[in-house]
Design a protein around this motif. Structure first.
Motif, PDB file in Angstrom:
ATOM      1  N   LEU A  84       0.816  -1.211   0.000  1.00  0.00           N
ATOM      2  CA  LEU A  84       0.000   0.000   0.000  1.00  0.00           C
ATOM      3  C   LEU A  84       0.852   1.264   0.000  1.00  0.00           C
ATOM      4  O   LEU A  84       0.508   2.250  -0.660  1.00  0.00           O
ATOM      5  N   ASP A  85       1.985   1.250   0.714  1.00  0.00           N
ATOM      6  CA  ASP A  85       2.857   2.423   0.724  1.00  0.00           C
ATOM      7  C   ASP A  85       3.380   2.728  -0.671  1.00  0.00           C
ATOM      8  O   ASP A  85       3.423   3.894  -1.097  1.00  0.00           O
ATOM      9  N   MET A  86       3.804   1.685  -1.403  1.00  0.00           N
ATOM     10  CA  MET A  86       4.278   1.877  -2.776  1.00  0.00           C
ATOM     11  C   MET A  86       3.149   2.424  -3.663  1.00  0.00           C
ATOM     12  O   MET A  86       3.361   3.312  -4.483  1.00  0.00           O
ATOM     13  N   TYR A  87       1.973   1.856  -3.484  1.00  0.00           N
ATOM     14  CA  TYR A  87       0.817   2.258  -4.300  1.00  0.00           C
ATOM     15  C   TYR A  87       0.512   3.737  -4.111  1.00  0.00           C
ATOM     16  O   TYR A  87       0.255   4.468  -5.084  1.00  0.00           O
ATOM     17  N   LEU A  88       0.542   4.207  -2.877  1.00  0.00           N
ATOM     18  CA  LEU A  88       0.223   5.610  -2.602  1.00  0.00           C
ATOM     19  C   LEU A  88       1.365   6.543  -2.982  1.00  0.00           C
ATOM     20  O   LEU A  88       1.149   7.712  -3.300  1.00  0.00           O
ATOM     21  N   GLN A  89       2.589   6.033  -2.952  1.00  0.00           N
ATOM     22  CA  GLN A  89       3.751   6.855  -3.314  1.00  0.00           C
ATOM     23  C   GLN A  89       3.809   7.113  -4.812  1.00  0.00           C
ATOM     24  O   GLN A  89       4.295   8.162  -5.259  1.00  0.00           O
ATOM     25  N   ALA A  90       3.298   6.158  -5.608  1.00  0.00           N
ATOM     26  CA  ALA A  90       3.368   6.262  -7.067  1.00  0.00           C
ATOM     27  C   ALA A  90       2.298   7.223  -7.599  1.00  0.00           C
ATOM     28  O   ALA A  90       1.364   7.611  -6.888  1.00  0.00           O
TER      29      ALA A  90
ATOM     30  N   ASP B 204     -10.762   4.850  -5.884  1.00  0.00           N
ATOM     31  CA  ASP B 204     -10.608   6.065  -5.092  1.00  0.00           C
ATOM     32  C   ASP B 204     -11.650   6.142  -3.978  1.00  0.00           C
ATOM     33  O   ASP B 204     -11.373   6.645  -2.883  1.00  0.00           O
ATOM     34  N   PHE B 205     -12.856   5.640  -4.245  1.00  0.00           N
ATOM     35  CA  PHE B 205     -13.873   5.590  -3.193  1.00  0.00           C
ATOM     36  C   PHE B 205     -13.421   4.679  -2.053  1.00  0.00           C
ATOM     37  O   PHE B 205     -13.610   4.999  -0.872  1.00  0.00           O
TER      38      PHE B 205
ATOM     39  N   ARG C  40     -12.492   5.732   1.957  1.00  0.00           N
ATOM     40  CA  ARG C  40     -13.065   5.125   3.162  1.00  0.00           C
ATOM     41  C   ARG C  40     -12.001   4.913   4.235  1.00  0.00           C
ATOM     42  O   ARG C  40     -12.293   4.901   5.434  1.00  0.00           O
ATOM     43  N   LEU C  41     -10.750   4.739   3.786  1.00  0.00           N
ATOM     44  CA  LEU C  41      -9.629   4.535   4.709  1.00  0.00           C
ATOM     45  C   LEU C  41      -8.910   5.834   5.031  1.00  0.00           C
ATOM     46  O   LEU C  41      -7.873   5.825   5.697  1.00  0.00           O
ATOM     47  N   GLY C  42      -9.444   6.947   4.528  1.00  0.00           N
ATOM     48  CA  GLY C  42      -8.797   8.229   4.755  1.00  0.00           C
ATOM     49  C   GLY C  42      -7.559   8.414   3.909  1.00  0.00           C
ATOM     50  O   GLY C  42      -6.664   9.197   4.274  1.00  0.00           O
ATOM     51  N   LEU C  43      -7.490   7.712   2.770  1.00  0.00           N
ATOM     52  CA  LEU C  43      -6.307   7.748   1.902  1.00  0.00           C
ATOM     53  C   LEU C  43      -6.663   8.358   0.552  1.00  0.00           C
ATOM     54  O   LEU C  43      -7.827   8.387   0.140  1.00  0.00           O
TER      55      LEU C  43
END
Length: 301
Positions: free
Chosen positions: A188-194, A210-211, A215-218
């Motif tokens: 997940l960290d890689m996914y959000l960093q990209a 994205d929805f 829901r996870l505040g991301l």
């Protein structure tokens, strides 16, 4: 006016002109001469005391009255057609027919190849037109018979529209083969960093992924919004952008690009695909046969 005094063929002409927007094309569709269509239109105008269609350039534009009666006319013609043909007999090997199937472009590559393989083996004179229809028009087009079936995600449609789930797909992420962050695995960290591509036919708004992130505040960074997954796959192969999409289509669209296909590192609902038809063709032999072909071809039977 009593119906016994009305030539019902006039309504076939009315529907053809409305659909084609042209007297000439209506004549071609109905295999009639252009003067015959013009004569029928004049009779319709006298009957309704309304011009029904007004010429604007090369197009016949419908009047408000014509627009108000087109759906009842289409449903009535469809009902008559079914009454004449619904005798329990349908021989696909002998039938000469065109079926209209509405589906999104993302489903064409997964649905059409196995479906056409089945149809061409069983029915040499049956043709299929795969078209894209606005979702708000599905109910009226299915009711009128201008669409035989529709394939789409789960939609909030009225009870008169029958439905059956025909497939379920998972969500994956595509990254280029030599991506500096993604080397065979993706957290997940890689996914959000990209940075990401969102493939959507809509001009704005979030994707389903994205929805789920919200829901996870991301939130992820959308660098490119484009219309088609195939184009997005090519962009992925030449950039460090990631693409999130259904797995079934990913394995087709990505074949020539060799991108990595990885699990999405966040829980996502499955992509459930449904087959839709109108209740007035529930027992129509031809429509029932086509539904069976779609269901069996998608299931791989």
């Amino acid at each position: 006016m009593h119906i016994s005094r009305v030539d019902l063929n006039l309504f076939t002409v009315f529907e053809a002109i409305y659909s084609e927007g042209s007297v000439t094309r209506a004549a071609q569709q109905l295999h009639l001469t252009q003067p015959a269509i013009s004569h029928a239109l004049n009779r319709l105008r006298q009957m309704f005391d309304d011009p029904l269609f007004v010429r604007q350039g090369q197009t016949m534009v419908s009047t408000p009255l014509a627009r108000s009666i087109i759906e009842p006319v289409r449903q009535a013609l469809r009902g008559l057609e079914l009454t004449l043909t619904d005798n329990g007999n349908f021989d696909p090997a002998q039938a000469v027919k065109l079926f209209n199937l509405a589906l999104r472009d993302v489903l064409e590559s997964t649905v059409l190849p196995p479906l056409l393989e089945r149809i061409t083996q069983q029915a040499p004179e049956i043709n299929l037109a795969a078209i894209q229809v606005e979702r708000r028009e599905l109910v009226s087009e299915l009711a009128a018979g201008t669409l035989d079936l529709a394939i789409d995600m789960l939609l909030p449609l009225p009870n008169e529209i029958r439905r059956q789930q025909i497939s379920r797909d998972t969500t994956v992420v595509l990254a280029r083969r030599d991506h500096p962050l993604v080397k065979g695995k993706l957290d997940l960290d890689m996914y959000l960093q990209a940075e990401h591509i969102l493939a959507s036919s809509r001009r704005k708004g979030m994707g389903l992924e994205d929805f789920e992130l919200s829901r996870l505040g991301l939130q992820r960074r959308i660098r490119l919004r484009c219309q088609h997954y195939f184009a997005a796959c090519r962009v992925v192969s030449q950039t460090d952008l990631l693409l999130t999409m259904p797995e079934g289509y990913a394995r087709i669209a990505n074949q020539q690009f060799g991108n990595q296909i990885l699990p999405l590192p966040v829980s996502m609902p499955s992509w459930d695909v449904y087959l839709y038809w109108h209740q007035n063709v529930e027992h129509d032999p031809a429509n029932r046969w086509l539904r069976e072909q779609v269901i069996q071809s998608v299931s791989g039977k």
